[in-house]
Every structure is written in C-alpha cells, then in structure tokens.
Design a protein around this motif. Structure first.
Motif, PDB file in Angstrom:
ATOM      1  N   TRP A   1       0.824  -1.220   0.000  1.00 13.59           N
ATOM      2  CA  TRP A   1       0.000   0.000   0.000  1.00 13.59           C
ATOM      3  C   TRP A   1       0.861   1.274   0.000  1.00 13.59           C
ATOM      4  CZ3 TRP A   1      -0.264  -3.593   4.076  1.00 13.59           C
ATOM      5  CH2 TRP A   1       0.429  -3.231   5.237  1.00 13.59           C
ATOM      6  N   GLY A   2       2.166   1.142  -0.062  1.00  7.78           N
ATOM      7  CA  GLY A   2       3.049   2.303   0.021  1.00  7.78           C
ATOM      8  C   GLY A   2       3.536   2.780  -1.330  1.00  7.78           C
ATOM      9  N   PHE A   3       4.832   3.122  -1.387  1.00 11.17           N
ATOM     10  CA  PHE A   3       5.383   3.784  -2.560  1.00 11.17           C
ATOM     11  C   PHE A   3       6.231   2.872  -3.431  1.00 11.17           C
ATOM     12  CE2 PHE A   3       4.810   7.043   0.766  1.00 11.17           C
ATOM     13  CZ  PHE A   3       3.852   7.808   0.126  1.00 11.17           C
ATOM     14  N   GLY A   4       6.413   1.632  -3.035  1.00 14.24           N
ATOM     15  CA  GLY A   4       7.125   0.687  -3.877  1.00 14.24           C
ATOM     16  C   GLY A   4       6.133  -0.089  -4.720  1.00 14.24           C
ATOM     17  N   GLY A   5       6.340  -1.357  -4.848  1.00  9.99           N
ATOM     18  CA  GLY A   5       5.427  -2.196  -5.618  1.00  9.99           C
ATOM     19  C   GLY A   5       5.867  -3.636  -5.526  1.00  9.99           C
ATOM     20  N   ALA A   6       5.025  -4.539  -5.989  1.00 10.31           N
ATOM     21  CA  ALA A   6       5.297  -5.961  -5.857  1.00 10.31           C
ATOM     22  C   ALA A   6       6.604  -6.354  -6.545  1.00 10.31           C
ATOM     23  CB  ALA A   6       4.126  -6.766  -6.410  1.00 10.31           C
ATOM     24  N   ASP A   7       6.819  -5.850  -7.766  1.00 11.72           N
ATOM     25  CA  ASP A   7       8.033  -6.225  -8.495  1.00 11.72           C
ATOM     26  C   ASP A   7       9.283  -5.760  -7.758  1.00 11.72           C
ATOM     27  OD1 ASP A   7       6.502  -7.399 -10.454  1.00 11.72           O
ATOM     28  OD2 ASP A   7       6.652  -5.712 -11.862  1.00 11.72           O
ATOM     29  N   GLU A   8       9.262  -4.510  -7.301  1.00 13.01           N
ATOM     30  CA  GLU A   8      10.420  -3.968  -6.572  1.00 13.01           C
ATOM     31  C   GLU A   8      10.715  -4.788  -5.321  1.00 13.01           C
ATOM     32  OE1 GLU A   8      11.278  -0.075  -3.775  1.00 13.01           O
ATOM     33  OE2 GLU A   8      10.358   0.290  -5.731  1.00 13.01           O
ATOM     34  N   LEU A   9       9.669  -5.121  -4.575  1.00  8.89           N
ATOM     35  CA  LEU A   9       9.855  -5.838  -3.314  1.00  8.89           C
ATOM     36  C   LEU A   9      10.288  -7.284  -3.536  1.00  8.89           C
ATOM     37  CD1 LEU A   9       6.733  -4.323  -1.550  1.00  8.89           C
ATOM     38  CD2 LEU A   9       9.122  -3.925  -0.894  1.00  8.89           C
ATOM     39  N   ARG A  10       9.722  -7.915  -4.561  1.00  9.89           N
ATOM     40  CA  ARG A  10      10.143  -9.293  -4.874  1.00  9.89           C
ATOM     41  C   ARG A  10      11.609  -9.327  -5.307  1.00  9.89           C
ATOM     42  NH1 ARG A  10       5.063  -9.755  -7.732  1.00  9.89           N
ATOM     43  NH2 ARG A  10       3.532 -10.899  -6.483  1.00  9.89           N
ATOM     44  N   GLU A  11      11.980  -8.394  -6.185  1.00 10.32           N
ATOM     45  CA  GLU A  11      13.358  -8.368  -6.676  1.00 10.32           C
ATOM     46  C   GLU A  11      14.347  -8.105  -5.547  1.00 10.32           C
ATOM     47  OE1 GLU A  11      13.429  -5.505  -9.809  1.00 10.32           O
ATOM     48  OE2 GLU A  11      12.107  -6.687 -11.116  1.00 10.32           O
ATOM     49  N   ALA A  12      13.921  -7.355  -4.556  1.00 14.52           N
ATOM     50  CA  ALA A  12      14.791  -7.076  -3.410  1.00 14.52           C
ATOM     51  C   ALA A  12      14.930  -8.288  -2.495  1.00 14.52           C
ATOM     52  CB  ALA A  12      14.258  -5.884  -2.623  1.00 14.52           C
ATOM     53  N   GLY A  13      13.989  -9.239  -2.610  1.00 15.49           N
ATOM     54  CA  GLY A  13      14.083 -10.469  -1.827  1.00 15.49           C
ATOM     55  C   GLY A  13      13.166 -10.564  -0.631  1.00 15.49           C
ATOM     56  N   ALA A  14      12.034  -9.855  -0.665  1.00 13.92           N
ATOM     57  CA  ALA A  14      11.093  -9.935   0.457  1.00 13.92           C
ATOM     58  C   ALA A  14      10.646 -11.376   0.682  1.00 13.92           C
ATOM     59  CB  ALA A  14       9.876  -9.054   0.181  1.00 13.92           C
ATOM     60  N   ASP A  15      10.570 -11.773   1.943  1.00  9.94           N
ATOM     61  CA  ASP A  15      10.119 -13.131   2.265  1.00  9.94           C
ATOM     62  C   ASP A  15       8.626 -13.294   2.036  1.00  9.94           C
ATOM     63  OD1 ASP A  15      12.574 -14.446   3.344  1.00  9.94           O
ATOM     64  OD2 ASP A  15      12.484 -12.757   4.733  1.00  9.94           O
ATOM     65  N   ARG A  16       7.901 -12.187   2.152  1.00  6.45           N
ATOM     66  CA  ARG A  16       6.452 -12.246   1.983  1.00  6.45           C
ATOM     67  C   ARG A  16       5.937 -10.872   1.597  1.00  6.45           C
ATOM     68  NH1 ARG A  16       2.615 -15.710   6.043  1.00  6.45           N
ATOM     69  NH2 ARG A  16       0.663 -15.510   4.880  1.00  6.45           N
ATOM     70  N   LEU A  17       4.852 -10.831   0.844  1.00  8.33           N
ATOM     71  CA  LEU A  17       4.182  -9.586   0.495  1.00  8.33           C
ATOM     72  C   LEU A  17       2.773  -9.619   1.054  1.00  8.33           C
ATOM     73  CD1 LEU A  17       5.168  -9.133  -3.288  1.00  8.33           C
ATOM     74  CD2 LEU A  17       6.374  -8.317  -1.250  1.00  8.33           C
ATOM     75  N   VAL A  18       2.305  -8.456   1.525  1.00  2.00           N
ATOM     76  CA  VAL A  18       0.936  -8.349   2.042  1.00  2.00           C
ATOM     77  C   VAL A  18       0.289  -7.110   1.433  1.00  2.00           C
ATOM     78  CG1 VAL A  18       1.370  -9.589   4.199  1.00  2.00           C
ATOM     79  CG2 VAL A  18       1.742  -7.108   4.098  1.00  2.00           C
ATOM     80  N   ASP A  19      -1.034  -7.196   1.208  1.00  2.00           N
ATOM     81  CA  ASP A  19      -1.713  -6.100   0.521  1.00  2.00           C
ATOM     82  C   ASP A  19      -2.610  -5.264   1.425  1.00  2.00           C
ATOM     83  OD1 ASP A  19      -3.793  -7.840   0.952  1.00  2.00           O
ATOM     84  OD2 ASP A  19      -4.219  -8.214  -1.168  1.00  2.00           O
ATOM     85  N   SER A  20      -2.615  -5.535   2.721  1.00  2.00           N
ATOM     86  CA  SER A  20      -3.416  -4.747   3.654  1.00  2.00           C
ATOM     87  C   SER A  20      -2.862  -4.926   5.063  1.00  2.00           C
ATOM     88  CB  SER A  20      -4.885  -5.203   3.628  1.00  2.00           C
ATOM     89  OG  SER A  20      -5.010  -6.489   4.198  1.00  2.00           O
ATOM     90  N   PRO A  21      -3.135  -3.954   5.960  1.00  2.00           N
ATOM     91  CA  PRO A  21      -2.705  -4.144   7.348  1.00  2.00           C
ATOM     92  C   PRO A  21      -3.289  -5.385   7.991  1.00  2.00           C
ATOM     93  CG  PRO A  21      -3.133  -1.824   6.928  1.00  2.00           C
ATOM     94  CD  PRO A  21      -3.597  -2.581   5.705  1.00  2.00           C
ATOM     95  N   ALA A  22      -4.529  -5.747   7.620  1.00  2.00           N
ATOM     96  CA  ALA A  22      -5.134  -6.975   8.161  1.00  2.00           C
ATOM     97  C   ALA A  22      -4.343  -8.188   7.709  1.00  2.00           C
ATOM     98  CB  ALA A  22      -6.582  -7.068   7.715  1.00  2.00           C
ATOM     99  N   ALA A  23      -3.911  -8.179   6.457  1.00  2.00           N
ATOM    100  CA  ALA A  23      -3.105  -9.297   5.950  1.00  2.00           C
ATOM    101  C   ALA A  23      -1.747  -9.331   6.626  1.00  2.00           C
ATOM    102  CB  ALA A  23      -2.942  -9.173   4.441  1.00  2.00           C
ATOM    103  N   LEU A  24      -1.203  -8.166   6.960  1.00  2.00           N
ATOM    104  CA  LEU A  24       0.063  -8.112   7.687  1.00  2.00           C
ATOM    105  C   LEU A  24      -0.087  -8.757   9.058  1.00  2.00           C
ATOM    106  CD1 LEU A  24       2.957  -7.121   8.186  1.00  2.00           C
ATOM    107  CD2 LEU A  24       1.990  -4.914   8.879  1.00  2.00           C
ATOM    108  N   LEU A  25      -1.171  -8.437   9.745  1.00  2.00           N
ATOM    109  CA  LEU A  25      -1.415  -9.021  11.059  1.00  2.00           C
ATOM    110  C   LEU A  25      -1.480 -10.526  10.970  1.00  2.00           C
ATOM    111  CD1 LEU A  25      -2.071  -8.707  14.065  1.00  2.00           C
ATOM    112  CD2 LEU A  25      -4.481  -8.373  13.420  1.00  2.00           C
ATOM    113  N   ALA A  26      -2.217 -11.023   9.978  1.00  2.00           N
ATOM    114  CA  ALA A  26      -2.325 -12.471   9.793  1.00  2.00           C
ATOM    115  C   ALA A  26      -0.972 -13.087   9.486  1.00  2.00           C
ATOM    116  CB  ALA A  26      -3.326 -12.768   8.668  1.00  2.00           C
ATOM    117  N   ALA A  27      -0.159 -12.398   8.698  1.00  2.00           N
ATOM    118  CA  ALA A  27       1.148 -12.942   8.304  1.00  2.00           C
ATOM    119  C   ALA A  27       2.086 -13.074   9.484  1.00  2.00           C
ATOM    120  CB  ALA A  27       1.766 -12.051   7.230  1.00  2.00           C
ATOM    121  N   VAL A  28       2.106 -12.077  10.372  1.00  2.00           N
ATOM    122  CA  VAL A  28       3.045 -12.144  11.479  1.00  2.00           C
ATOM    123  C   VAL A  28       2.545 -13.066  12.590  1.00  2.00           C
ATOM    124  CG1 VAL A  28       4.010  -9.885  10.992  1.00  2.00           C
ATOM    125  CG2 VAL A  28       2.136 -10.067  12.628  1.00  2.00           C
ATOM    126  N   ARG A  29       1.249 -13.307  12.600  1.00  2.00           N
ATOM    127  CA  ARG A  29       0.707 -14.235  13.596  1.00  2.00           C
ATOM    128  C   ARG A  29       0.930 -15.683  13.178  1.00  2.00           C
ATOM    129  NH1 ARG A  29      -5.059 -11.412  15.481  1.00  2.00           N
ATOM    130  NH2 ARG A  29      -4.191 -10.374  17.321  1.00  2.00           N
TER     131      ARG A  29
END
Length: 213
Positions: free
Chosen positions: A185-213
């Motif tokens: 939801w910020g200023f980057g994007g899925a491609d940028e974050l994947r290429e950087a090596g993110a372990d996981r992507l989330v599309d909402s704060p609710a999804a973030l909560l679920a991911a860290v839980r």
C-alpha cells in the motif's frame, strides 16, 4: 516465533506524500530549479533525501546540502504534519501490542522528525524505540538504522522482522540476515519488493497481522 517487528514509517505506517513532495517542490522553487512531476518524485520517498538531491544536481554536494537545509526548514514547520495514517494500521498496531510484540520504527527520515510524528500518533506509545537518520547524516541507510535498532533493543537479527514498502527496507533486512515483509500500500510495488528479496508480500494491514501471527 519472531517477537520484534521493525516498521518503516513513510509508505508503511503513514502516507506522507503531501509533506515530502510539497517540501521538495518548495525546495526546487527556492533554488530556481525546474519543477519535477509527481511520477518523477515518488521514488524519492524512502531513500535518503540528500542522495536524491545530489543525483539531481549531478553530484554537487554543496548544492545538495543547501537543498536539504531548505527542505528541512519547511518540514520542521509544516511538512511533518502533512500525512495521514493508512486505514487499518491503528487496529493492526493495537492487535500486535495486545499480542505482546516488541514494535519499533526504523526509518531513513531524520530521527527528530520521525519521533515527532510518532509521538503525535494515537498509537505512538506502542513503539519501544524510534530509529531514524542521525542529524549529521552518518547514520542514514537502512543497514545502519536496523543495526542501531537491534543494538538499542538488545536483539539478535533472528529475533526481528523488517516491514516496509521499498526495496531499501528489504535489502537492509537481508544484509542482517533478517526476515522481511513487503507491504503493497506504500510507494514501492510488488516487483520492486520481490526483486529485493522480500520473504512475503501483504496487501493490507489486516493481511500483515495475519502474516506475522
């Protein structure tokens, strides 16, 4: 389970586009430099501002320092207030606090400004520390900022996860061997974050909560 969560600020907790882009526009106008489009300026949100100005001015460090000083002057009086909290962030932070998570803010924004913003948020007291760039610029890259957060909180890299919207957040985490979560939801994007090596992507704060839980 990872206990500590390091949050980027701009583009992760708050939408700070008005204050940052307004400040850059003011700075360029003051220096009689042609204005830049919104599309050209959005990538400036995240990296150290001095680096972006220096690149714009073809490596002229003195002019870049002058630009940063002009930007900070406006930001100190007005720009730091020009932001909004992303929908769902406050609820997510409250839930993570209730879970007993250790939360911190790790941002390349000057620490004095980052602390001022966090202190003014209704959930600002949820964060154990706020780590930002040092006034002299010696600490400004995510690698250094994450190291400072780990040191302040006396954590090992395996005990924390970095959460952010730009490649610098993810790359900084990887340099420490930490897990990372990219937010969409910020200023980057899925491609940028994947290429950087993110372990996981989330599309909402609710999804973030679920991911860290």
């Amino acid at each position: 389970m990872t206990q500590a969560l390091f949050f980027d600020l701009d583009g992760t907790l708050i939408d700070s586009e008005p204050g940052i882009l307004g400040g850059i526009a003011h700075t360029l106008e003051s220096l009689e430099h042609p204005p830049l489009s919104r599309e050209a300026l959005l990538p400036w949100i995240g990296p150290p501002l001095h680096d972006s100005f220096e690149a714009l001015f073809d490596g002229d460090r003195a002019r870049a320092e002058q630009a940063v000083a002009l930007y900070r002057e406006r930001y100190d009086t007005l720009g730091w207030r020009e932001h909004s909290v992303y929908a769902g962030i406050e609820t997510t932070i409250a839930a993570l606090t209730a879970d007993g998570r250790c939360l911190a803010v790790v941002t390349s924004k000057r620490e004095v400004f980052a602390r001022r913003i966090i202190d003014a948020l209704p959930f600002g007291d949820a964060f154990a520390t706020v780590v930002g760039a040092s006034d002299d610029g010696a600490r400004r890259y995510k690698r250094e900022l994450i190291a400072e957060a780990l040191s302040r909180l006396q954590l090992a890299h395996a005990d924390a996860t970095m959460i952010g919207d730009r490649r610098m957040d993810i790359e900084g985490a990887r340099q420490h061997g930490m897990r990372s979560i990219g937010v969409l939801w910020g200023f980057g994007g899925a491609d940028e974050l994947r290429e950087a090596g993110a372990d996981r992507l989330v599309d909402s704060p609710a999804a973030l909560l679920a991911a860290v839980r």
